[in-house]
Motif scaffolding. Structure first.
Motif, short mmCIF file in Angstrom:
data_model
loop_
_atom_site.label_atom_id
_atom_site.label_comp_id
_atom_site.label_asym_id
_atom_site.label_seq_id
_atom_site.Cartn_x
_atom_site.Cartn_y
_atom_site.Cartn_z
N ASP A 29 -7.22 3.25 -4.47
CA ASP A 29 -7.65 2.78 -3.30
C ASP A 29 -6.49 2.09 -2.38
O ASP A 29 -6.96 1.38 -1.44
CB ASP A 29 -8.66 1.67 -3.59
N GLU A 30 -5.18 2.09 -3.10
CA GLU A 30 -4.29 1.42 -2.29
C GLU A 30 -3.58 2.23 -1.36
O GLU A 30 -2.45 2.60 -1.81
CB GLU A 30 -3.39 0.60 -3.59
N LYS A 72 0.76 -1.16 0.07
CA LYS A 72 -0.03 0.08 -0.08
C LYS A 72 0.85 1.29 -0.09
O LYS A 72 2.04 1.28 0.36
CB LYS A 72 -0.85 0.06 1.22
N ALA A 91 -10.74 7.74 3.34
CA ALA A 91 -11.72 6.87 3.78
C ALA A 91 -11.52 6.44 5.15
O ALA A 91 -10.32 6.17 5.63
CB ALA A 91 -11.78 5.38 3.00
N LYS A 143 -9.45 3.42 6.22
CA LYS A 143 -8.24 3.31 6.03
C LYS A 143 -7.19 4.01 6.89
O LYS A 143 -6.14 4.04 6.67
CB LYS A 143 -8.02 3.68 4.50
#
Length: 263
Positions: free
Chosen positions: A191-192, A102, A217, A220
């Motif tokens: 999204d990573e 990530k 988000a 996360k």
């Protein structure tokens, strides 16, 4: 069966003065905590204190301590060769496996750098673990800067923003850490990505709000919410907030839980 609350006598290997108020104690131990876990440090007849493991290696652990009370004041009188009693490790640390592959942002305030230090050292030693590492690290002033050698080393490994709240220093920015979250290229992460935050409660609160403002988000984000821990095994209730026991359910929490942990 091993008694989970039985302290073990350990030898202090070295003492390093990090700043005016923070010292790092390296203690002989074969314990292998997860990044972000804590230990109970104790002095017989004085008491004990929960302290995050700030670094670890073969046969040793490090604890970066601020002298703020009865127990830590006595620990500060200890020297290499003296004995310190340890029990643990306890709690839930950083979800390091979820950070693999990530883009990781780490935001720290003051000695909140200590609970992420061992993880940052692991990431520096394993540059392929995460896609990228961004570090926003803030201190109130120059007197409070800790881990100066590692700050210099991380500057070579990560994308860093080092800042002082209200002082000007060459190579450093000026302002609160929240002012620099907008500089992180979240739009390029897709999204990573993941975010780890550690510091004083007010700093974490406003960092969380700023992250949300920048479209991050909530699921996360993780925060190290160390507060009022005492027994470390969920029996005394000292760290309980509603139905959450910080020593058992944390100290690292998802932001979806941490944002509601208000005394």
């Amino acid at each position: 069966m091993i008694n989970p609350v039985q302290p073990q006598a350990c030898t202090i290997l070295s003492v390093t003065k990090e700043s005016r108020h923070e010292w790092t104690f390296r203690v002989a131990s074969d314990v292998k905590p997860d990044h972000g876990q804590f230990m109970q440090l104790s002095i017989p007849m004085i008491g004990e204190a929960p302290i995050s493991v700030s670094a670890q290696g073969d046969g040793w652990l490090e604890f970066t301590i601020r002298s703020v009370g009865k127990v830590t004041n006595v620990i500060f009188q200890k020297q290499a060769g003296d004995t310190l009693f340890l029990r643990g490790p306890y709690g839930k640390g950083w979800p390091v496996e979820q950070f693999r592959d990530k883009h990781l942002l780490v935001v720290t305030g003051g000695t909140g750098l200590a609970p992420v230090r061992s993880m940052l050292n692991m990431l520096a030693a394993n540059p392929d673990y995460a896609k990228s590492v961004h570090l926003i690290c803030g201190f109130k002033n120059e007197d409070g800067i800790v881990f100066q050698n590692e700050l210099a080393a991380w500057k070579q490994k990560f994308s860093v923003i080092y800042t002082l709240d209200d002082q000007v220093k060459e190579g450093w920015r000026t302002g609160l850490v929240t002012a620099f979250i907008k500089d992180i290229p979240f739009e390029s992460f897709g999204d990573e990505y993941a975010v780890a935050v550690a510091g004083p409660p007010a700093m974490m609160k406003f960092t969380g709000l700023e992250l949300m403002k920048n479209g991050v988000a909530p699921e996360k984000v993780w925060m190290s919410f160390e507060r009022k821990m005492s027994c470390a095994v969920g029996k005394c209730g000292h760290c309980r907030i509603d139905e959450v026991y910080v020593c058992l359910d944390g100290p690292v929490f998802p932001y979806t839980i941490a944002r509601d942990l208000v005394d």
